[in-house]
Design an enzyme around this catalytic site. Structure first.
Site, PDB file in Angstrom:
ATOM      1  N   VAL A  19      74.356 -41.638  10.555  1.00 43.27           N
ATOM      2  CA  VAL A  19      75.222 -42.121   9.480  1.00 43.27           C
ATOM      3  C   VAL A  19      75.089 -41.255   8.230  1.00 43.27           C
ATOM      4  O   VAL A  19      76.081 -40.837   7.637  1.00 43.27           O
ATOM      5  CB  VAL A  19      74.902 -43.596   9.162  1.00 43.27           C
ATOM      6  CG1 VAL A  19      75.599 -44.056   7.899  1.00 43.27           C
ATOM      7  CG2 VAL A  19      75.330 -44.465  10.328  1.00 43.27           C
ATOM      8  N   GLU A 154      79.520 -48.891   6.806  1.00 42.43           N
ATOM      9  CA  GLU A 154      80.424 -47.939   7.459  1.00 42.43           C
ATOM     10  C   GLU A 154      80.789 -48.430   8.844  1.00 42.43           C
ATOM     11  O   GLU A 154      80.063 -49.173   9.477  1.00 42.43           O
ATOM     12  CB  GLU A 154      79.818 -46.544   7.454  1.00 42.43           C
ATOM     13  CG  GLU A 154      78.518 -46.421   8.180  1.00 42.43           C
ATOM     14  CD  GLU A 154      78.721 -45.923   9.557  1.00 42.43           C
ATOM     15  OE1 GLU A 154      79.312 -44.869   9.711  1.00 42.43           O
ATOM     16  OE2 GLU A 154      78.312 -46.633  10.496  1.00 42.43           O
ATOM     17  N   LYS A 210      80.896 -56.559   7.833  1.00 50.04           N
ATOM     18  CA  LYS A 210      80.257 -55.566   8.708  1.00 50.04           C
ATOM     19  C   LYS A 210      79.783 -56.194  10.024  1.00 50.04           C
ATOM     20  O   LYS A 210      80.200 -55.775  11.104  1.00 50.04           O
ATOM     21  CB  LYS A 210      79.082 -54.930   7.955  1.00 50.04           C
ATOM     22  CG  LYS A 210      78.160 -54.074   8.787  1.00 50.04           C
ATOM     23  CD  LYS A 210      78.787 -52.773   9.215  1.00 50.04           C
ATOM     24  CE  LYS A 210      77.873 -52.018  10.169  1.00 50.04           C
ATOM     25  NZ  LYS A 210      78.504 -50.837  10.711  1.00 50.04           N
ATOM     26  N   ASN A 214      81.593 -56.044  14.027  1.00 48.25           N
ATOM     27  CA  ASN A 214      80.905 -55.585  15.243  1.00 48.25           C
ATOM     28  C   ASN A 214      80.735 -56.708  16.255  1.00 48.25           C
ATOM     29  O   ASN A 214      80.856 -56.494  17.458  1.00 48.25           O
ATOM     30  CB  ASN A 214      79.554 -54.963  14.886  1.00 48.25           C
ATOM     31  CG  ASN A 214      79.739 -53.519  14.428  1.00 48.25           C
ATOM     32  OD1 ASN A 214      80.722 -52.880  14.753  1.00 48.25           O
ATOM     33  ND2 ASN A 214      78.801 -53.021  13.655  1.00 48.25           N
ATOM     34  N   PHE A 255      88.761 -52.046  23.312  1.00 49.71           N
ATOM     35  CA  PHE A 255      87.563 -52.855  23.591  1.00 49.71           C
ATOM     36  C   PHE A 255      87.823 -53.925  24.655  1.00 49.71           C
ATOM     37  O   PHE A 255      87.138 -54.932  24.684  1.00 49.71           O
ATOM     38  CB  PHE A 255      86.994 -53.475  22.291  1.00 49.71           C
ATOM     39  CG  PHE A 255      86.288 -52.455  21.443  1.00 49.71           C
ATOM     40  CD1 PHE A 255      84.905 -52.390  21.403  1.00 49.71           C
ATOM     41  CD2 PHE A 255      87.006 -51.535  20.701  1.00 49.71           C
ATOM     42  CE1 PHE A 255      84.259 -51.421  20.660  1.00 49.71           C
ATOM     43  CE2 PHE A 255      86.371 -50.562  19.951  1.00 49.71           C
ATOM     44  CZ  PHE A 255      84.982 -50.508  19.925  1.00 49.71           C
ATOM     45  N   GLY A 263      76.616 -51.146  24.074  1.00 53.01           N
ATOM     46  CA  GLY A 263      75.301 -50.592  23.776  1.00 53.01           C
ATOM     47  C   GLY A 263      75.328 -49.867  22.449  1.00 53.01           C
ATOM     48  O   GLY A 263      76.211 -50.110  21.616  1.00 53.01           O
ATOM     49  N   CYS A 266      74.464 -50.200  17.176  1.00 50.32           N
ATOM     50  CA  CYS A 266      75.133 -51.190  16.312  1.00 50.32           C
ATOM     51  C   CYS A 266      75.404 -52.531  16.986  1.00 50.32           C
ATOM     52  O   CYS A 266      74.918 -53.563  16.535  1.00 50.32           O
ATOM     53  CB  CYS A 266      76.455 -50.629  15.815  1.00 50.32           C
ATOM     54  SG  CYS A 266      76.210 -49.367  14.592  1.00 50.32           S
TER      55      CYS A 266
HETATM   56  N1  LIG Z   1      74.669 -44.805  14.339  1.00 51.59           N
HETATM   57  C1  LIG Z   1      75.805 -45.364  14.007  1.00 51.59           C
HETATM   58  O1  LIG Z   1      76.888 -45.022  14.476  1.00 51.59           O
HETATM   59  C2  LIG Z   1      75.847 -46.456  12.991  1.00 51.59           C
HETATM   60  C3  LIG Z   1      77.069 -47.074  12.744  1.00 51.59           C
HETATM   61  C4  LIG Z   1      77.130 -48.060  11.769  1.00 51.59           C
HETATM   62  C5  LIG Z   1      76.006 -48.375  11.039  1.00 51.59           C
HETATM   63  N2  LIG Z   1      74.821 -47.767  11.322  1.00 51.59           N
HETATM   64  C6  LIG Z   1      73.691 -48.157  10.516  1.00 51.59           C
HETATM   65  O2  LIG Z   1      73.350 -47.078   9.648  1.00 51.59           O
HETATM   66  C7  LIG Z   1      71.938 -47.070   9.425  1.00 51.59           C
HETATM   67  C8  LIG Z   1      71.373 -45.732   9.801  1.00 51.59           C
HETATM   68  O3  LIG Z   1      71.554 -45.527  11.200  1.00 51.59           O
HETATM   69  P1  LIG Z   1      71.397 -44.110  11.864  1.00 51.59           P
HETATM   70  O4  LIG Z   1      71.929 -44.256  13.247  1.00 51.59           O
HETATM   71  O5  LIG Z   1      71.977 -43.058  10.976  1.00 51.59           O
HETATM   72  O6  LIG Z   1      69.787 -43.958  11.868  1.00 51.59           O
HETATM   73  P2  LIG Z   1      68.916 -42.672  12.223  1.00 51.59           P
HETATM   74  O7  LIG Z   1      67.645 -43.180  12.759  1.00 51.59           O
HETATM   75  O8  LIG Z   1      69.737 -41.706  13.019  1.00 51.59           O
HETATM   76  O9  LIG Z   1      68.651 -41.970  10.818  1.00 51.59           O
HETATM   77  C9  LIG Z   1      67.861 -42.499   9.800  1.00 51.59           C
HETATM   78  C10 LIG Z   1      67.247 -41.343   9.038  1.00 51.59           C
HETATM   79  O10 LIG Z   1      66.625 -41.874   7.864  1.00 51.59           O
HETATM   80  C11 LIG Z   1      65.443 -41.135   7.631  1.00 51.59           C
HETATM   81  N3  LIG Z   1      64.553 -41.907   6.773  1.00 51.59           N
HETATM   82  C12 LIG Z   1      63.945 -43.090   7.044  1.00 51.59           C
HETATM   83  N4  LIG Z   1      63.206 -43.489   5.975  1.00 51.59           N
HETATM   84  C13 LIG Z   1      63.370 -42.546   5.016  1.00 51.59           C
HETATM   85  C14 LIG Z   1      62.872 -42.386   3.686  1.00 51.59           C
HETATM   86  N5  LIG Z   1      62.049 -43.270   3.158  1.00 51.59           N
HETATM   87  N6  LIG Z   1      63.248 -41.303   2.987  1.00 51.59           N
HETATM   88  C15 LIG Z   1      64.063 -40.379   3.536  1.00 51.59           C
HETATM   89  N7  LIG Z   1      64.563 -40.462   4.792  1.00 51.59           N
HETATM   90  C16 LIG Z   1      64.230 -41.539   5.520  1.00 51.59           C
HETATM   91  C17 LIG Z   1      64.893 -40.890   9.021  1.00 51.59           C
HETATM   92  O11 LIG Z   1      63.968 -39.809   9.034  1.00 51.59           O
HETATM   93  C18 LIG Z   1      66.161 -40.594   9.829  1.00 51.59           C
HETATM   94  O12 LIG Z   1      66.459 -39.219   9.857  1.00 51.59           O
HETATM   95  C19 LIG Z   1      71.398 -48.237  10.248  1.00 51.59           C
HETATM   96  O13 LIG Z   1      71.339 -49.372   9.428  1.00 51.59           O
HETATM   97  C20 LIG Z   1      72.437 -48.435  11.308  1.00 51.59           C
HETATM   98  O14 LIG Z   1      72.446 -49.761  11.798  1.00 51.59           O
HETATM   99  C21 LIG Z   1      74.717 -46.815  12.272  1.00 51.59           C
END
Ligand SMILES: NC(=O)c1ccc[n+]([C@@H]2O[C@H](COP(=O)([O-])OP(=O)(O)OC[C@H]3O[C@@H](n4cnc5c(N)ncnc54)[C@H](O)[C@@H]3O)[C@@H](O)[C@H]2O)c1
Length: 447
Positions: A19, A154, A210, A214, A255, A263, A266
């Protein structure tokens, strides 16, 4: 891709994951000056040398353009990256052993509140639990901070995240204040150049938009899987059924594709989160918990169907490990749930192939090979578990010499049934009407 370039904000994005990195690169493309910071030093080092930490279409190009234009930089020091930032966006992870946690969000917000100059706007991009923003706002108020806290969830889909970011259906801004449209201004500035309705709402509404979105998508998928059972039991055509239902504009076709269940990072997590919140608040929730149960059961149902209750000295090849096509993300992948369900039925050997996945974190038990034909060699049954378009172009004549029982189970509706059948395969499909009567099977007894 067109250079939008009309936004002029300065923002620090914390977290360079799926994200955070997409958000940072897209905000830079919109014209903002973006500093992206992550505590994962190797990740930042490789980003600085132009290497992406995961696969996402168009992202590498966008990152390189942002860096070349001087609008996107990568950092490891939170304090340095937040100096003089107008806004800070928090996109850190919220998953801990399959459960939602605000541990990382809180740690980051507390660090921001302790800075000598607290950023005027803190925008939470990570997924919040309903009620979570009020708690964070309480922490900021208790620290005597004047900072404005926003929740800007997002809705992008992995594998299509850049395009979704640039053309969202809506931009939701949750905030504490009543004077919504004025107060949303710092967030609006960052998105200048994007034509989408902006919804300034209170925190709780934003949080529920949000997780509610989902949970609804998850419900549609669980419903489609259930409907597919009716359809097969009566000998109907699921594709035609999906079209027939989906053409109703109140429903829509998306969907409604049956498969292995939902899976990714999210949908499963948020259905569980909503179930947990309902129980904590003693709300009467029937639908959402049932969706979670139905989804978990789906892998077992499909495993039973694949094995047709045979005793299990069967060797299975799984094609596709990512939770969906277009990504290398295997978090909560239904393909892995299926592997577990097959293993519980003591299948003798499982080998897997995915176009993008070579190793699965924390799953050394899954034997991944680098070629689909090598994966299929010596198998009894080939199962297509992710809807990669490449699986629609497999050479079934070559496969025929490798797969002893010449059986294929298509859980995603991508296999070229005619080609596989003429190569001598018996094709069973969770999605499509079988090409010949011989493969039709009453699944009602397999559930
Ligand atoms: N992956 C998706 O498509 C998606 C979609 C919607 C919402 N989200 C939400 O977005 C959020 C992030 O998900 P993601 O998939 O990007 O996670 P991710 O694990 O891919 O990335 C998180 C990043 O944050 C970094 N991080 C953690 N603590 C930190 C800190 N204190 N300082 C600096 N960096 C730090 C980690 O090193 C990692 O690189 C979650 O809440 C997830 O539920 C994800």
């Amino acid at each position: 891709m067109d250079d939008h370039g009309s936004a002029t904000g300065s923002v620090t994005v914390i977290g360079a994951g799926y994200v955070g990195l997409v958000t940072a690169a897209c905000l830079a493309r919109l014209g903002n000056t973006v500093r992206c910071v992550d505590q994962n030093r190797p990740r930042i080092a490789s980003l600085r040398s132009g290497k992406m930490p995961f696969s996402e279409p168009d992202l590498a190009e966008l990152v390189m353009d942002g860096v070349a234009a001087g609008r996107l930089t990568f950092h490891t020091s939170l304090a340095a990256a937040c100096r003089r930032a107008e806004s800070v966006m928090v996109a850190v992870g919220t998953d801990e052993g399959g459960r939602w946690t605000d541990r990382h969000i809180r740690a980051v917000v507390e660090s921001l509140l302790a800075l000598p100059a607290v950023p005027p706007n803190i925008i939470i991009r990570s997924t919040m639990r309903p009620g979570g923003m009020a708690i964070l706002n309480g922490i900021a108020s208790a620290a005597g901070s004047q900072t404005h806290l926003y929740y800007n969830p997002e809705f992008t889909r992995e594998g299509n995240a850049v395009a979704d970011f640039m053309a969202p259906d809506r931009i939701v801004v949750g905030m504490a204040l009543g004077a919504a449209s004025v107060a949303a201004e710092p967030v609006r500035r960052l998105y200048k150049g994007i034509a989408a309705p902006m919804l300034p709402v209170d925190y709780a509404t934003a949080e529920l938009i949000k997780v509610g979105s989902n949970a609804f998508l998850a419900t549609k998928i669980a419903f489609a899987n259930e409907l597919a059972q009716f359809c097969r039991s009566f000998g109907g055509d699921m594709e035609a059924l999906r079209r027939g239902i989906g053409l109703d504009h109140r429903i829509g076709p998306e969907f409604l594709q049956p498969g292995l269940g939902f899976g990714g990072s999210c949908l499963p997590g948020q259905v569980d989160l909503l179930t947990e919140v309902a129980s904590e608040r003693q709300l009467t929730a029937h639908v959402v918990p049932a969706v979670a149960r139905a989804n978990r059961a789906q892998a077992h149902r499909v495993a039973e169907e694949i094995l047709e209750r045979q005793d299990s000295a069967v060797r299975v090849t799984i094609l596709g490990l990512a939770f969906k096509a277009g990504t290398d993300d295997t978090r909560e992948s239904p393909a892995l749930r299926l592997i577990d369900a097959l293993k519980q039925r003591s299948v003798r050997r499982i080998r897997a192939y995915d176009p993008l996945v070579r190793v699965i974190p924390d799953r050394p038990d899954v034997h991944v090979v680098a070629d689909p034909y090598q994966a299929a060699s010596g198998a009894d049954i080939v199962v297509v578990a992710t809807e990669w378009p490449a699986f629609g172009r497999l050479d079934w004549t070559s496969m025929a010499g490798l797969v002893s029982r010449r059986e294929v189970y298509d859980a995603r509706g991508v296999v070229d049934v005619a080609a596989a059948t003429s190569a001598g395969f018996r094709v069973r499909s969770l999605v499509r009407q079988p090409a010949d009567g011989a493969v039709a099977k009453d699944t009602s007894s397999a559930a």
